[in-house]
Write a protein that holds these residues in place. Structure first.
Motif, mmCIF file in Angstrom:
data_model
loop_
_atom_site.group_PDB
_atom_site.id
_atom_site.type_symbol
_atom_site.label_atom_id
_atom_site.label_comp_id
_atom_site.label_asym_id
_atom_site.label_seq_id
_atom_site.Cartn_x
_atom_site.Cartn_y
_atom_site.Cartn_z
ATOM 1 N N GLU A 121 0.830 -1.210 0.000
ATOM 2 C CA GLU A 121 0.000 0.000 0.000
ATOM 3 C C GLU A 121 0.864 1.259 0.000
ATOM 4 O OE1 GLU A 121 -2.755 0.053 3.198
ATOM 5 O OE2 GLU A 121 -4.046 -1.486 2.357
ATOM 6 N N HIS A 122 1.885 1.277 0.864
ATOM 7 C CA HIS A 122 2.716 2.487 0.974
ATOM 8 C C HIS A 122 3.504 2.734 -0.312
ATOM 9 C CE1 HIS A 122 1.628 2.500 5.172
ATOM 10 N NE2 HIS A 122 2.339 3.599 5.385
ATOM 11 N N ILE A 123 4.013 1.664 -0.915
ATOM 12 C CA ILE A 123 4.768 1.829 -2.163
ATOM 13 C C ILE A 123 3.860 2.380 -3.259
ATOM 14 C CG2 ILE A 123 5.906 0.572 -4.051
ATOM 15 C CD1 ILE A 123 7.134 -1.268 -1.925
ATOM 16 N N TYR A 138 0.834 3.848 -3.027
ATOM 17 C CA TYR A 138 0.331 5.193 -2.719
ATOM 18 C C TYR A 138 1.407 6.251 -2.919
ATOM 19 C CZ TYR A 138 -4.143 3.565 -0.839
ATOM 20 O OH TYR A 138 -5.396 3.024 -0.708
ATOM 21 N N SER A 139 2.657 5.915 -2.583
ATOM 22 C CA SER A 139 3.752 6.863 -2.791
ATOM 23 C C SER A 139 3.957 7.143 -4.279
ATOM 24 C CB SER A 139 5.057 6.327 -2.189
ATOM 25 O OG SER A 139 4.905 6.117 -0.804
ATOM 26 N N VAL A 140 3.929 6.063 -5.072
ATOM 27 C CA VAL A 140 4.086 6.223 -6.528
ATOM 28 C C VAL A 140 2.906 7.022 -7.098
ATOM 29 C CG1 VAL A 140 4.166 4.985 -8.736
ATOM 30 C CG2 VAL A 140 5.468 4.133 -6.785
ATOM 31 N N LYS A 141 1.688 6.711 -6.631
ATOM 32 C CA LYS A 141 0.501 7.438 -7.084
ATOM 33 C C LYS A 141 0.613 8.930 -6.768
ATOM 34 C CE LYS A 141 -3.608 5.560 -6.152
ATOM 35 N NZ LYS A 141 -4.350 5.327 -7.404
ATOM 36 N N PHE A 142 1.061 9.240 -5.557
ATOM 37 C CA PHE A 142 1.206 10.644 -5.151
ATOM 38 C C PHE A 142 2.242 11.340 -6.025
ATOM 39 C CE2 PHE A 142 3.492 13.854 -2.671
ATOM 40 C CZ PHE A 142 2.446 14.723 -2.369
ATOM 41 N N PHE A 143 3.364 10.662 -6.271
ATOM 42 C CA PHE A 143 4.425 11.254 -7.092
ATOM 43 C C PHE A 143 3.928 11.512 -8.513
ATOM 44 C CE2 PHE A 143 7.904 10.686 -10.148
ATOM 45 C CZ PHE A 143 8.730 11.739 -9.760
ATOM 46 N N TYR A 152 1.576 14.402 -8.603
ATOM 47 C CA TYR A 152 2.304 15.661 -8.444
ATOM 48 C C TYR A 152 3.090 16.014 -9.707
ATOM 49 C CZ TYR A 152 5.623 19.073 -6.575
ATOM 50 O OH TYR A 152 6.376 20.196 -6.370
#
Length: 771
Positions: free
Chosen positions: A703-705, A707-712, A715
């Motif tokens: 999830e964290h990986i 979600y981090s990629v999605k956020f990046f 952005y």
């Protein structure tokens, strides 16, 4: 109406695209440009008649396109006052139609769809759309979006633009999904645990405990041989890769669609859409209460008081909650069916595997129960859809939203909520609940105090979830397309036999169109709903079915042409409407995208057996827990099936038939528990806690990986491209220069003449005195 019209042709340079190098290939996919000429790009500004000379008028008769003309006429007709009763103004063609004074009000099609108009001045746009867009031979061509928008308006144009873009993006997902499927298919022979299930000396000698009381027999593990082979295709490393890829894909799709939507907003002049939306006639008819407007401090009429509004909202929310509970009750009914019919199949179907009978080879009790339950579930879903559609409309009508946009948004949320629970609840049950709370043979968990809870196959419930998704997705696509084609065609066929002027040789255009099907107040609502439900299937459960994007791609290619065929041949022409975006469906898709990461992580962790296999490979196949000298999957089946002493069955569970399996004192079951005779017999063992820890760690990390990629990605990719921003700035500059500065020049010019005259008069008055 703030209608934007051309000021001057676009003079910005077009940027080179990577696709331009494949011009020879893309030319095949384009529409025939000799028939549908590409639209010239213009800078535009809100039209004002007083400044007509500032606008680019190449042809006065074609200055307003057909969709804009229809919008202007409808704008006038919907605001004309025709009666005043009890100090209430009655106005608009909609109210006259709803009260039965008129039968219908609609724009006319410009010609027949199969032939050009005989009038040389008619552009025959309906014929062009049918030939280059709706005809089956044009299925491989790009959509003529500018002509669709020109003929039907921006609201229909944005739907087909979104559907086309979604279908293009599905092509990438389908390719990766097929690659992952083929990876699993070609590697199934290397699946060690499946070989152990099928091996006569391993799976053939493991006696499994009965899965229900009394009637269900003891059974050999190798009767699930074929299902374990199929499971190897879907429950592979490729599934994990695909789930991560889809988490990124859905973000890319939504972000790039925002950019495409921004381009269309600019090209179709909806960037600054300012139009006061008229109240619905149904709302106005109920306006009997007089209140003081806080802003204007004037009296105005509303349909209910603040207290009455609170009561309506409470009743509507209660009704929605009640019907959702009813859907959940139907799912429970399916579960009870599965529990009861499994007993029947277990008693009737063959008990052991001989490898020769094809029916016995593929039709195990688990498979038979899964397939029949999925089919019944699909039938119930389609029946409930029809009921809940009417219920949602009734609740929204009672709620009485003020404008059509408010009405559609309110109905959208209710319908999606109903459809979400209706379509996905059975999948959520199989993925996250089935086989998770079953106890163990000596202390099973019972549903309603009568039915023993369902267990998964020794390989898990993933294959059953795949079966459920295939039947619901495939069945829904086939049923919807048949319904969309046949229903309007049959209704129009009946209408042709009831024409007023059957005796006349030539039927007037208005009568031909009158006997076509009306689009309805909700317009494309059901088309959007169908696609969003499909989007949910493609994203929420894709970890169990990598071929879902391929099915969706094939369906969407057909869906675009079926919808185009309906609009051009079977439906009256709609009143064109402006639309900036796809409305409430955008946040719904974003919500599904966020939920999809969680569901796919949990499917891999809790529904598939990937984590237990990895834990065995890296920890329990070698010392101190294992006996092997190197990391291996050998012995996985034997080490992950717990042992149960038959003598420990409770009275309620005793008496199951052995069916020629001989006398055995123990049987095996799917769980991680200590064996009989251990100080902590039938308690969860160390393997269980290792697996639980690994599953939770996997969910958190995945999830964290993602979600981090999605956020990046969100952005890094701007919602509006640089070229579109440049065009918008250039247009604002030209608007200011051409309209405002020209206006100032006129003012200065006029003021200059006045000033010269004033100076002359003053001069004449002062000169004699000076002399």
């Amino acid at each position: 109406m703030h209608i934007k019209l051309p000021l001057k042709p676009n003079d910005l340079k077009t940027r080179f695209s990577a696709f331009d190098s494949f011009n020879w290939f893309t030319r095949i996919l384009r529409v025939d440009e000799t028939l549908i000429k590409p639209e010239q790009e213009f800078f535009t500004a809100p039209f004002e008649k007083d400044r007509m000379n500032d606008f680019y008028i190449h042809d006065r008769d074609a200055f307003f396109n057909p969709a804009t003309r229809s919008r202007i006429v409808y704008f006038i007709l919907s605001r004309i006052k025709y009666q005043v009763r009890d100090n209430v103004n009655k106005f608009g063609i909609n109210k006259l139609v709803s009260s039965g004074i008129y039968k219908a009000a609609f724009p006319l099609h410009d010609c027949k769809f199969r032939h050009r108009s005989e009038d040389p001045s008619c552009p025959s746009e309906r014929y062009l759309l049918y030939r280059e867009w709706a005809h089956p031979r044009s299925i491989y061509k790009k959509q003529p979006l500018d002509l669709i928008r020109k003929y039907y308006g921006e609201k229909i144009g944005i739907y087909f633009a979104w559907l086309g873009y979604y279908t293009q993006m599905l092509l990438l997902a389908a390719v990766v999904g097929v690659a992952c499927f083929l990876y699993g298919y070609f590697n199934q022979d290397n699946c060690t645990w499946s070989k152990e299930v099928c091996h006569p000396d391993i799976g053939g000698k493991i006696i499994m405990c009965p899965q229900c009381d009394k009637l269900c027999p003891f059974w050999k593990l190798n009767i699930t041989c074929e299902s374990s082979k199929k499971l190897c295709i879907f429950d592979s490393f490729g599934t994990l890769v695909f789930a991560v890829f889809m988490g990124v894909w859905v973000t890319l799709f939504l972000e790039f669609w925002k950019r495409r939507q921004a381009e269309l907003e600019y090209e179709w002049d909806t960037v600054e859409l300012q139009q006061e939306e008229q109240a619905r006639p149904e709302y106005e008819a109920r306006c009997t209460h007089v209140v003081i407007n806080e802003i204007t401090q004037e009296e105005e009429r509303v349909p209910f008081t603040t207290w009455g509004k609170c009561i309506r909202i409470t009743l509507c929310a209660s009704a929605v909650f009640f019907w959702i509970l009813l859907i959940i009750a139907s799912v429970i009914g399916i579960i009870v069916y599965r529990l009861s019919v499994f007993i029947v199949f277990s008693a009737q179907l063959p008990k052991h595997f001989n490898g020769t009978d094809p029916i016995q080879k593929y039709l195990t009790p688990q498979t038979a129960t899964s397939i029949t339950a999925s089919i019944i579930s699909f039938i119930i879903i389609m029946i409930l859809n029809t009921i809940y559609e009417k219920v949602a409309i009734m609740i929204t009508n009672f709620e009485l939203p003020r404008t059509q946009t408010d009405y559609e948004n309110s109905l959208t949320m209710k319908m999606f909520l109903f459809q979400f629970v209706n379509y996905y609840s059975s999948c959520f049950y199989i993925a996250f609940f089935k086989g998770k709370f079953v106890g163990y043979p000596g202390d099973p968990v019972y549903w309603l105090g009568k039915y023993r809870n369902e267990e998964c196959d020794p390989g898990g419930c993933l294959l059953e979830l795949t079966t459920q998704l295939t039947i619901i997705m495939g069945g829904k696509a086939i049923w919807n397309n048949i319904q969309e084609v046949l229903l309007p065609w049959i209704m129009n066929l009946i209408g042709r036999y009831h024409r007023v002027s059957r005796s006349e040789k030539i039927t007037p255009r208005w009568e031909q169109d009158y006997h076509l099907q009306p689009m309805g107040k909700l317009g494309l609502f059901y088309e959007y709903l169908e696609m969003i439900i499909q989007f949910g299937f493609v994203t929420l459960f894709v970890a169990s079915f990598p071929l879902a994007p391929l099915l969706a791609l094939v369906n969407n290619i057909l869906e675009i042409r079926v919808d185009a065929w309906k609009l051009t041949t079977q439906y009256r022409r709609m009143v064109p409407e402006k639309a900036q975006d796809i409305g409430a469906w955008q946040p719904i898709m974003q919500g599904i995208a966020i939920l999809a990461v969680v569901t796919n992580a949990m499917i891999i962790a809790f529904t598939s057996d990937m984590i237990p296999r990895l834990v065995y490979y890296w920890s329990f196949s070698v010392p101190p827990y294992g006996d092997h000298t190197h990391y291996t999957m050998e012995g996985y089946i034997n080490n992950t099936l717990s042992i149960f002493n038959i003598g420990d069955f409770r009275n309620r569970s005793r008496g199951n038939p052995y069916s020629g399996l001989g006398n055995h004192t123990t049987c095996r079951y799917r769980d991680f528990r200590y064996p009989p005779g251990h100080p902590q017999e039938y308690k969860h063992n160390i393997y269980y806690w290792h697996v639980i820890a690994a599953k939770l760690a996997f969910i958190i990390v995945m999830e964290h990986i993602i979600y981090s990629v999605k956020f990046f990605i969100s952005y890094a990719i701007p919602d509006v491209s640089k070229s579109t921003k440049s065009k918008i700035k250039r247009e604002k500059y030209l608007t200011q220069k051409l309209l405002h500065e020209n206006h100032l020049k006129d003012v200065k010019k006029n003021m200059g003449v006045i000033a010269d005259k004033m100076i002359e008069v003053v001069d004449n008055n002062l000169r004699p005195k000076l002399e």
